[in-house]
Design an enzyme around this catalytic site. Structure first.
Site, PDB file in Angstrom:
ATOM      1  N   GLU A  44       0.827  -1.201   0.000  1.00 45.64           N
ATOM      2  CA  GLU A  44       0.000   0.000   0.000  1.00 45.64           C
ATOM      3  C   GLU A  44       0.868   1.260   0.000  1.00 45.64           C
ATOM      4  O   GLU A  44       1.806   1.393   0.789  1.00 45.64           O
ATOM      5  CB  GLU A  44      -0.890  -0.040   1.249  1.00 45.64           C
ATOM      6  CG  GLU A  44      -1.768   1.151   1.477  1.00 45.64           C
ATOM      7  CD  GLU A  44      -2.584   1.013   2.768  1.00 45.64           C
ATOM      8  OE1 GLU A  44      -3.444   1.877   3.009  1.00 45.64           O
ATOM      9  OE2 GLU A  44      -2.357   0.038   3.530  1.00 45.64           O
ATOM     10  N   LYS A 126      -8.834   2.723  -2.149  1.00 45.13           N
ATOM     11  CA  LYS A 126      -9.257   2.018  -0.941  1.00 45.13           C
ATOM     12  C   LYS A 126     -10.728   2.340  -0.648  1.00 45.13           C
ATOM     13  O   LYS A 126     -11.147   3.497  -0.678  1.00 45.13           O
ATOM     14  CB  LYS A 126      -8.348   2.492   0.205  1.00 45.13           C
ATOM     15  CG  LYS A 126      -8.368   1.686   1.473  1.00 45.13           C
ATOM     16  CD  LYS A 126      -7.291   2.273   2.397  1.00 45.13           C
ATOM     17  CE  LYS A 126      -7.036   1.458   3.637  1.00 45.13           C
ATOM     18  NZ  LYS A 126      -5.901   2.012   4.402  1.00 45.13           N
ATOM     19  N   CYS A 162      -5.715  -3.121   2.366  1.00 40.27           N
ATOM     20  CA  CYS A 162      -5.625  -3.110   3.825  1.00 40.27           C
ATOM     21  C   CYS A 162      -6.972  -3.130   4.548  1.00 40.27           C
ATOM     22  O   CYS A 162      -7.534  -4.183   4.789  1.00 40.27           O
ATOM     23  CB  CYS A 162      -4.784  -1.919   4.278  1.00 40.27           C
ATOM     24  SG  CYS A 162      -4.085  -2.130   5.948  1.00 40.27           S
TER      25      CYS A 162
END
Length: 587
Positions: A44, A126, A162
């Protein structure tokens, strides 16, 4: 069944060093290609480093990330890797978000791109944005609303970032709806004590929910107070572990996976949580098995660290990263002969090498002979640079001018030592390490501009009882390797003391550390109130006194340097309380 050779690059990156991070991606892609990878992944926001904090709100920084991503795609193709999909975390901005109150200016996004054929073949942001603990992602980013799926060698690979795995819903069930053969999540999840066990169970659970093999790629290294421990994991659809990377170590984990062929009738359109499938086909032709004589790569199962070694490793990695990334070569620590400075010195020697650690003994009239001897013995055992600078002449000069008594006299000694350390730092260019532990910081048992002086606090998030435990572990580890234990035994066994007045010991002012730390863990780390702590079996008067010390020391903690975070709630971003605050727990 198609075979996919996946390369998970568990690497470190530096916030703001976009060019250097791009070079790392290029270098590790070369390595992955040399291993015959079909799909290469990086963590990330690897291109910008993580977390970028308010840099995300600076349009020049966002544009620099976007330009570097496009340039990286071209460079990969120019080096012959145009046919190799490379998954790269970066900072982007939404092209569709409109300015509005409550949304970060410029609509930046925590994004991931798939580079292929010299271009950005797919980009997404995200979806779940964490807003707890050290995370402020609602402040910095706008969420993504797609379910990205990339077809590689005839396998549909769903992509996530994540928190998309840490929260229920969203991309995990969407991956099942999209009939993906692999769910790949790229992460920059900071280390916390015992988090590796939680992470493993999370990945197992999400693989079962997604109904496919799941790969969790993690970052390693350090950034300010955060440490990233690696520990990348791949599990099959039933949650069985296929491969697991080492902790706190850079590297490339390459493994072959037998995965279902892409479903020609896989759905498009909107699926779970309103996510719209964004499917990109890069290569349809499957790889069905290793060529003759080619080995099957399993990725391996790295040996796990025990709890004490894990925490100690985090302290070493955090300090090493802070020193190196901020341009220092050496560190300076005041050596009192006590356990805190001894552990800090040992961590420093392991982090940057004893040849780059400078220790200073600064005895006063109250410093015991055994403490002076312990400081010198630590230096002998570790091989660090050592000098003695008595503070008596400076102390006498101040006392003659001011005539201080009591606490003012005690604190003067500590402040003279702090001034001396900063003077040496200015003269010689060392980074000063503050030796305070979490127990002392919690109750304010430290001197502003004295023992709190420094640029980094390696054991800032370590309770005193854990300081002793880690010191014993480090000595055992050295003995097991046939080395000299770095910490003198008497530093571990003698009663802790600041030695600022005759016969002083910590228990003159504080409860015994095992009791104190247990109360602090409930109050600081778990936000329990006074009544709850008393109900857990602790004396009401002692609880009230301890909590009062914690509450009134907030102003000191605000002025303490950053230090490695190892607990679920460290002082700083994890725990934000007003300095001016009349609320007190009433037990």
């Amino acid at each position: 069944m198609p075979r996919l050779r996946l390369a998970l690059n568990q690497i470190d990156s530096t916030v703001g060093d976009i060019d250097g991070n791009a070079e790392s991606v290029l270098r590790w892609t070369r390595h992955s290609a040399g291993q015959g990878a079909h799909l290469v992944a990086f963590p990330e926001m690897v291109l910008t480093g993580y977390p970028v904090e308010d840099l995300a709100l600076r349009s020049s920084f966002v544009e620099a990330s976007r330009a570097a991503l496009r340039s990286l795609a071209v460079r990969l193709a120019d080096e012959g890797f145009g046919g190799l999909p490379v998954v790269v975390g970066h900072l982007d901005r939404s092209a569709t978000a409109r300015p509005r109150y409550g949304q970060p200016a410029g609509a930046p996004q925590n994004a991931v791109a798939v580079l292929y054929g010299g271009e950005v073949a797919l980009s997404f942001a995200k979806h779940h944005l964490p807003n707890y603990g050290v995370f402020d992602e609602f402040r910095y980013f706008v969420p993504g609303d797609t379910m990205p799926v990339v077809r590689v060698r005839g396998v549909d690979v769903a992509l996530a970032v994540c928190e998309d795995l840490w929260q229920d819903g969203g991309r995990v069930p969407a991956a099942r709806s999209a009939r993906a053969g692999l769910l790949l999540s790229v992460n920059a999840s900071p280390y916390e004590r015992d988090k590796d066990d939680t992470r493993l169970e999370l990945v197992r659970k999400r693989a079962q929910e997604a109904g496919c093999t799941t790969a969790y790629l993690a970052m390693t290294g350090g950034q300010d107070e955060l440490v990233f421990d690696g520990d990348s994991i791949v599990v099959d659809r039933d949650g069985e572990v296929l491969a697991r990377a080492p902790q706190f170590t850079e590297g490339c984990m390459v493994l072959d996976l037998d995965l279902p062929a892409a479903d020609a009738d896989a759905p498009d359109g909107v699926v779970d949580d309103g996510l719209r499938i964004d499917r990109v086909v890069l290569s349809e032709e499957p790889v069905t098995g290793p060529a003759a004589g080619e080995p099957w790569l399993s990725g391996g199962l790295a040996e796990r660290l025990d709890d004490d070694e894990e925490i100690y490793s985090a302290l070493v990695v955090g300090l090493r990263a802070y020193v190196a990334k901020n341009g220092f070569r050496s560190v300076l620590v005041g050596l009192s002969g006590g356990i805190d400075s001894a552990l800090v010195a040992a961590v420093a020697c392991d982090a940057v090498g004893a040849e780059n650690v400078h220790g200073v003994s600064m005895p006063s009239r109250y410093s015991s002979e055994h403490s002076r001897d312990d400081a010198a013995e630590l230096a002998r055992r570790t091989g660090l640079h050592y000098r003695t600078v008595p503070i008596e002449p400076m102390f006498d000069a101040y006392m003659g001018a001011l005539g201080l008594t009591g606490l003012a006299e005690e604190n003067l000694q500590s402040r003279l030592r702090g001034t001396l350390l900063m003077a040496i730092s200015n003269q010689e260019g060392h980074l000063v390490l503050a030796p305070g532990n979490k127990s002392e910081l919690a109750v304010g048992y430290s001197t502003l501009y004295g023992d709190s002086v420094g640029a980094y606090g390696p054991i800032k998030d370590v309770y005193k009882t854990s300081v002793f435990r880690l010191a014993r572990w480090r000595n055992r580890a050295a003995a097991a390797r046939g080395q000299t234990p770095p910490i003198p035994e008497s530093s571990i066994t003698k009663p802790p003391s600041a030695e600022l007045r005759p016969g002083q010991v910590d228990t003159d002012s504080l409860p015994d550390y095992p009791v104190l730390d247990a109360i602090l863990e409930l109050y600081v780390d778990r936000d329990r109130g006074a009544d709850e702590i008393v109900a857990a079996g602790y004396d009401r008067e002692l609880v009230a006194r301890t909590l009062r010390m914690v509450d009134t020391a907030e102003y000191k903690r605000r002025q303490y340097p950053p230090g490695t975070k190892i607990s679920p709630k460290g002082f700083g971003k994890d725990r934000r309380l007003p300095v001016t605050n009349r609320w007190r727990e009433r037990g």
